[in-house]
Design a protein around this motif. Structure first.
Motif, PDB file in Angstrom:
ATOM      1  N   TYR A 234      51.663 -23.150  19.993  1.00  0.00           N
ATOM      2  CA  TYR A 234      51.468 -22.215  20.905  1.00  0.00           C
ATOM      3  C   TYR A 234      50.165 -21.149  20.654  1.00  0.00           C
ATOM      4  N   LEU A 235      49.580 -20.885  21.976  1.00  0.00           N
ATOM      5  CA  LEU A 235      48.156 -20.160  21.413  1.00  0.00           C
ATOM      6  C   LEU A 235      48.409 -18.574  21.573  1.00  0.00           C
ATOM      7  N   ILE A 236      47.905 -18.031  20.612  1.00  0.00           N
ATOM      8  CA  ILE A 236      48.308 -16.549  20.547  1.00  0.00           C
ATOM      9  C   ILE A 236      46.758 -15.824  20.537  1.00  0.00           C
ATOM     10  N   GLU A 237      46.703 -15.060  21.680  1.00  0.00           N
ATOM     11  CA  GLU A 237      45.608 -14.441  21.953  1.00  0.00           C
ATOM     12  C   GLU A 237      45.679 -12.893  21.616  1.00  0.00           C
ATOM     13  N   THR A 238      44.698 -12.404  21.313  1.00  0.00           N
ATOM     14  CA  THR A 238      44.705 -11.026  20.936  1.00  0.00           C
ATOM     15  C   THR A 238      43.205 -10.372  21.216  1.00  0.00           C
ATOM     16  N   ARG A 239      43.369  -9.095  21.823  1.00  0.00           N
ATOM     17  CA  ARG A 239      42.187  -8.348  22.054  1.00  0.00           C
ATOM     18  C   ARG A 239      42.349  -6.915  21.631  1.00  0.00           C
ATOM     19  N   PRO A 240      41.341  -6.490  21.156  1.00  0.00           N
ATOM     20  CA  PRO A 240      41.420  -4.889  20.942  1.00  0.00           C
ATOM     21  C   PRO A 240      41.636  -4.183  22.064  1.00  0.00           C
ATOM     22  N   MET A 241      42.587  -3.481  22.078  1.00  0.00           N
ATOM     23  CA  MET A 241      43.075  -2.338  23.534  1.00  0.00           C
ATOM     24  C   MET A 241      41.760  -1.395  23.889  1.00  0.00           C
TER      25      MET A 241
ATOM     26  N   ALA B 115      49.391 -17.323  25.325  1.00  0.00           N
ATOM     27  CA  ALA B 115      48.724 -17.824  26.557  1.00  0.00           C
ATOM     28  C   ALA B 115      48.932 -19.153  26.905  1.00  0.00           C
ATOM     29  N   GLU B 116      49.277 -20.106  25.766  1.00  0.00           N
ATOM     30  CA  GLU B 116      49.478 -21.301  26.257  1.00  0.00           C
ATOM     31  C   GLU B 116      50.358 -22.275  25.469  1.00  0.00           C
ATOM     32  N   ALA B 117      50.895 -23.543  25.773  1.00  0.00           N
ATOM     33  CA  ALA B 117      51.375 -24.258  24.811  1.00  0.00           C
ATOM     34  C   ALA B 117      50.921 -25.727  24.878  1.00  0.00           C
ATOM     35  N   GLU B 118      50.599 -26.310  23.798  1.00  0.00           N
ATOM     36  CA  GLU B 118      50.273 -27.634  23.772  1.00  0.00           C
ATOM     37  C   GLU B 118      51.161 -28.622  22.731  1.00  0.00           C
ATOM     38  N   LYS B 119      50.921 -29.991  23.115  1.00  0.00           N
ATOM     39  CA  LYS B 119      51.593 -30.898  22.276  1.00  0.00           C
ATOM     40  C   LYS B 119      50.695 -31.115  21.199  1.00  0.00           C
ATOM     41  N   ARG B 120      51.090 -31.489  19.923  1.00  0.00           N
ATOM     42  CA  ARG B 120      50.170 -31.764  18.929  1.00  0.00           C
ATOM     43  C   ARG B 120      50.984 -32.924  18.348  1.00  0.00           C
ATOM     44  N   SER B 121      50.415 -33.807  17.455  1.00  0.00           N
ATOM     45  CA  SER B 121      50.760 -34.939  16.610  1.00  0.00           C
ATOM     46  C   SER B 121      50.423 -34.770  15.173  1.00  0.00           C
ATOM     47  N   GLY B 122      51.134 -34.768  14.384  1.00  0.00           N
ATOM     48  CA  GLY B 122      50.622 -34.776  12.965  1.00  0.00           C
ATOM     49  C   GLY B 122      51.607 -35.407  11.778  1.00  0.00           C
ATOM     50  N   LYS B 123      51.347 -35.243  10.717  1.00  0.00           N
ATOM     51  CA  LYS B 123      52.256 -36.052   9.567  1.00  0.00           C
ATOM     52  C   LYS B 123      53.276 -34.555   9.257  1.00  0.00           C
ATOM     53  N   ASN B 124      54.315 -34.916   8.821  1.00  0.00           N
ATOM     54  CA  ASN B 124      55.041 -33.844   8.494  1.00  0.00           C
ATOM     55  C   ASN B 124      55.403 -33.625   7.050  1.00  0.00           C
ATOM     56  N   ALA B 125      56.076 -32.816   6.369  1.00  0.00           N
ATOM     57  CA  ALA B 125      56.371 -32.833   5.009  1.00  0.00           C
ATOM     58  C   ALA B 125      56.561 -34.146   4.439  1.00  0.00           C
TER      59      ALA B 125
ATOM     60  N   ARG C 299      59.341 -21.589  28.915  1.00  0.00           N
ATOM     61  CA  ARG C 299      60.628 -20.420  28.679  1.00  0.00           C
ATOM     62  C   ARG C 299      60.485 -19.912  27.221  1.00  0.00           C
ATOM     63  N   ARG C 300      60.222 -20.830  26.238  1.00  0.00           N
ATOM     64  CA  ARG C 300      60.071 -20.490  24.871  1.00  0.00           C
ATOM     65  C   ARG C 300      58.755 -19.838  24.714  1.00  0.00           C
ATOM     66  N   ARG C 301      57.758 -20.259  25.458  1.00  0.00           N
ATOM     67  CA  ARG C 301      56.425 -19.344  25.169  1.00  0.00           C
ATOM     68  C   ARG C 301      56.559 -17.997  25.912  1.00  0.00           C
ATOM     69  N   VAL C 302      57.280 -17.962  26.788  1.00  0.00           N
ATOM     70  CA  VAL C 302      57.596 -16.520  27.407  1.00  0.00           C
ATOM     71  C   VAL C 302      58.451 -15.557  26.025  1.00  0.00           C
ATOM     72  N   GLY C 303      59.234 -16.465  25.527  1.00  0.00           N
ATOM     73  CA  GLY C 303      60.349 -15.769  24.473  1.00  0.00           C
ATOM     74  C   GLY C 303      59.492 -15.449  23.285  1.00  0.00           C
ATOM     75  N   LEU C 304      58.629 -16.174  22.943  1.00  0.00           N
ATOM     76  CA  LEU C 304      57.575 -15.989  21.780  1.00  0.00           C
ATOM     77  C   LEU C 304      56.810 -14.778  21.919  1.00  0.00           C
TER      78      LEU C 304
END
Lengths: 435, 363
Positions: free
Chosen positions: A67-74, A47-57, A138-143
């Motif tokens: 990216y926000l993945i939303e699921t609902r039982p059909m 549904a959405e994309a957001e920027k985050r900040s964090g420490k990496n490896a 476009r990446r959101r759509v692709g994912l």
């Protein structure tokens, strides 16, 4: 696979409403497959994309997109209830992890590709920056497209790791690593890049591999040429914006001509501005082509896996044959082939019977093992061929349908562009008339 | 050069003829129109814009032919004049003239009518973007411009008239101009005109530049299109079910390329020359400066110039309006044709039954 009649018919109706113009929806037509795939039981979207900040490896600060993945039982959707969807955030690298797991676990499946990691085939205006909002969108759509394809695949959709990916935000990574797929992933990579000669590959797979090379080459050439055309077309439209500026200035010094010139100038500005939307829309077409560019790679990998299993089988068979030959030589004393042992025997005299017995016994064991190996490899090979062939056929049908729709889509876009052009120049003509 | 009198426009034709026409025995032609021995041919000039009622002189420039001598090669154009005027013995004249002759004619006109706006000629030298001097397109463009030049002259109320009184006027003005360098007082009107000319010159040059730039961008776009179409055809070579739509798209791109080519051609042949003409006009007008300022001393010339000026403005408006409209129409046509191309492709894809394999089980 068992079919749930109720879900199926409803799901079909739901998805077949999507028109070709809708980037994601168009793919649903090919995703409604036989069997109860995950997609029938669960509605999925990114549904959405957001920027985050964090420490990496390496403990450095970094910015990334989630990216926000939303699921609902059909069945809830179908019954008209509108429950809040379950949702979790994933970043691109997690999608990559999922896909790596899938390609290793299902080497006979043409696994759907992810949208590109970095923007390729850019024309000058398109930002190659991964943070660019258009790229992110476009990446959101692709994912989403990737998830829909996987979840509607007759084999992949049943995978538990996939299910966890969609439903368990935390701890998913640990679960994936526990499958031990990483080790297989490494050996797969090595095998894919290795060169080995296969004596008797399945001809159909060789043809399919050749086709995958062609598909890759043609789609990339098309994409490159299209990007150059887009770049030039952008130039043509934007230069017309200069008319807008000059006409406006010129109209200031004219009496009778002033109004006509001025308004014509506005239309020229509109013309110049219209190219942005036109080309943004065309990017979706490019994305559809890119998907199949990357699909070609997945297809090739399946063919290479066949070559690998066939090669291993041939090697095992070869090994078995040579061991059997050795046994025969040992038993009969007749040397058919050159062997070091044979030479030393000749030179230094035959060995003692006890030693020979010991060696024979060892050989017998090895031969028994070898036969098991050959049986194993044969089975592996046959299984791979069988399953892969089925999936490659499925892929072919999907590809033909999708690409045909993409080409039709492209024509629709061109028509829309022409209509805009007619309108703008018609307006301009009216203005010139008033000059 | 034989002395040329600026008599009736027919006289101008005489001037031109005097310069180059020779009898079969090589001796120069005498002055008077009545002794002309050229062929007569009636020819309607289709490109004339003016109301036929007021026109009594029809001129056409056509039939460019290559003329080769020991020293040089040049193009000769046929000039045919048809007239209703009683001053002339016959109603038509036909001569062959080269570009140099037109240059000479114009300079004579300017000399004799320094206060008036004499329409410019196409440039002597090769224009940007063209390669050969004798390229067909170049010759055609030049021919059209020469045709327009002569017709503009023939429409000009003063230039085309008996210049007897005006040539004397011109002498007077020139004399004054020579003695008075620098301008003391300029009537406001002429300052305004001067400023306008300066601004107009800038603007028209900009429009010209923008147009040239558009042509350049279009050409580059066309080059890429020509590479793009074949990628679809090549791909079709390794497909089965997709051959038809792939080749369809390739064909559409190719046809659109042709339309693009035509559009570029139209720009070069219609808009660019029209703009160019007025770029030159503006340059010409700027040069009128020195003498203009003195026109207030000569009442008659003052009025003549005013009339001339508004005539010029109308002419400019009409010409450029026509050129812009033609361009807009051509662009509409371009998009309409491309639209039709893609629509017919769509139609072909919908009519053809895409083999609906039984992908879905219907319950």
């Amino acid at each position: 696979m068992a079919e749930d009649g109720k879900e199926e018919s409803v799901a079909t109706d739901d998805e077949s409403d999507h028109t070709a113009a809708d980037g994601t929806g168009s793919l649903n037509n090919t995703m409604v497959e036989e069997g109860s795939t995950l997609l029938r039981r669960m509605e999925i979207c990114v549904a959405e994309a957001e920027k985050r900040s964090g420490k990496n490896a390496v403990n450095m600060q970094e910015t990334f997109t989630v990216y926000l993945i939303e699921t609902r039982p059909m069945d809830a959707v179908v019954e008209g209830r509108n429950p809040a969807p379950d949702a979790l955030w994933r970043r691109y690298s997690e999608f990559e992890l999922l896909r790596n797991y899938l390609i290793v676990t299902y080497p006979y499946i043409v696994v759907p590709p992810l949208p590109e990691k970095r923007a390729e085939f850019v024309w000058h205006k398109l930002s190659a920056d991964n943070m660019d909002p258009d790229f992110v969108e476009r990446r959101r759509v692709g994912l989403e497209n990737f998830l829909l394809r996987v979840a509607s695949h007759p084999v992949l959709s049943n995978d538990q790791i996939l299910y966890h990916f969609l439903t368990e935000e935390h701890g998913w990574k640990e679960v994936v690593y526990e499958t031990g797929f990483q080790a297989k992933a490494d050996s797969r990579l090595r095998a894919l890049s290795a060169t080995f000669r296969v004596r008797n590959p399945d001809k159909r797979f060789m043809e399919m591999k050749h086709y995958s090379d062609e598909l890759q080459s043609h789609t990339s050439q098309l994409l490159r040429a299209r990007a150059r055309v887009a770049d030039r077309l952008y130039g043509v439209y934007k230069v017309h914006g200069n008319y807008g500026r000059v006409f406006s200035e010129w109209s200031a010094i004219e009496k009778e001509m002033g109004d006509g010139l001025q308004s014509a100038g506005h239309h020229m500005d509109a013309y110049a501005a219209s190219i942005d939307d036109i080309l943004e829309e065309e990017e979706h077409y490019a994305d559809q082509m890119k998907e199949y560019l990357f699909y070609a790679e997945a297809l090739r990998a399946v063919c290479r896996k066949h070559e690998l299993t066939q090669f291993e089988l041939e090697m095992a068979s070869q090994d078995l044959i040579s061991k059997k030959q050795q046994r025969e030589e040992l038993a009969t004393g007749i040397v058919r082939t050159f062997s070091f042992k044979g030479m030393t025997n000749k030179l230094f005299g035959q060995e003692a019977p006890e030693q020979r017995e010991a060696r024979l016994k060892l050989l017998e064991e090895l031969i028994a093992e070898g036969e098991d190996t050959v049986k194993e490899k044969t089975l592996e090979c046959e299984e791979h061929v069988e399953k892969a062939w089925v999936d490659m056929q499925r892929f072919k049908e999907q590809k033909d349908k999708d690409l045909r729709e993409a080409l039709i889509n492209y024509a629709v876009m061109q028509i829309s562009m022409c209509k805009k052009g007619i309108q703008v120049w018609g307006n301009a003509k009216e203005c010139f008339l008033k000059m | 050069m034989v002395h040329a009198q600026t008599t009736v426009l027919g006289g101008i034709v005489v001037m031109v003829m005097d310069k180059n026409t020779s009898r079969a025995d090589g001796s120069p032609m005498p002055n008077s129109p009545s002794s002309m021995v050229n062929q007569y041919r009636l020819e309607e000039d289709e490109e004339e814009q003016q109301d036929a009622n007021t026109k009594d002189l029809f001129i056409s420039v056509d039939n460019p032919e290559s003329h080769v001598t020991a020293i040089e090669t040049f193009i000769m154009y046929r000039v045919v004049t048809r007239t209703m005027r009683s001053e002339f013995d016959s109603s038509e004249y036909e001569v062959r003239r080269r570009y140099q002759d037109f240059l000479w004619l114009r300079s004579r006109l300017e000399e004799n009518h320094p206060t008036l706006i004499v329409h410019p000629l196409p440039e002597k030298f090769v224009m940007k973007g063209m390669v050969e001097r004798f390229n067909d397109d170049f010759i055609e463009t030049r021919r059209k411009a020469l045709h327009r030049f002569l017709n503009k002259i023939s429409e000009h109320p003063i230039l085309k008239q008996g210049p007897g009184f005006l040539s004397r006027m011109g002498e007077t003005v020139r004399a004054v101009a020579n003695s008075v360098r620098g301008l003391r007082s300029r009537p406001e009107e002429f300052t305004v005109m001067q400023e306008y000319v300066e601004d107009f010159s800038n603007k028209i040059c900009s429009v010209d530049k923008v147009t040239q730039r558009i042509i350049k961008e279009q050409r580059e776009y066309l080059d890429e299109l020509k590479q793009y179409g074949p990628t679809y055809t090549q791909w079709a070579g390794s497909e089965e079910d997709l051959v038809d739509p792939l080749k369809g798209v390739a064909s559409c791109v190719e046809r659109c390329s042709k339309e693009t080519e035509e559009q570029i051609q139209h720009l070069s042949e219609v808009l660019v020359p029209a703009l160019h003409e007025y770029v030159l006009c503006a340059e010409t007008l700027k040069l009128q400066e020195e003498v203009d300022g003195l026109a207030d001393r000569v009442e008659l010339a003052n009025n003549a110039l005013k009339g001339d000026w508004s005539r010029w403005q109308d002419s400019m408006r009409t010409d450029l309006k026509s050129a812009f409209m033609s361009t807009a129409e051509k662009n509409m046509e371009y998009y309409e044709k491309c639209l039709a191309v893609w629509e017919s492709f769509l139609l072909s894809q919908r009519v053809e039954p895409a083999e609906q394999k039984d992908v879905e089980d219907t319950s």
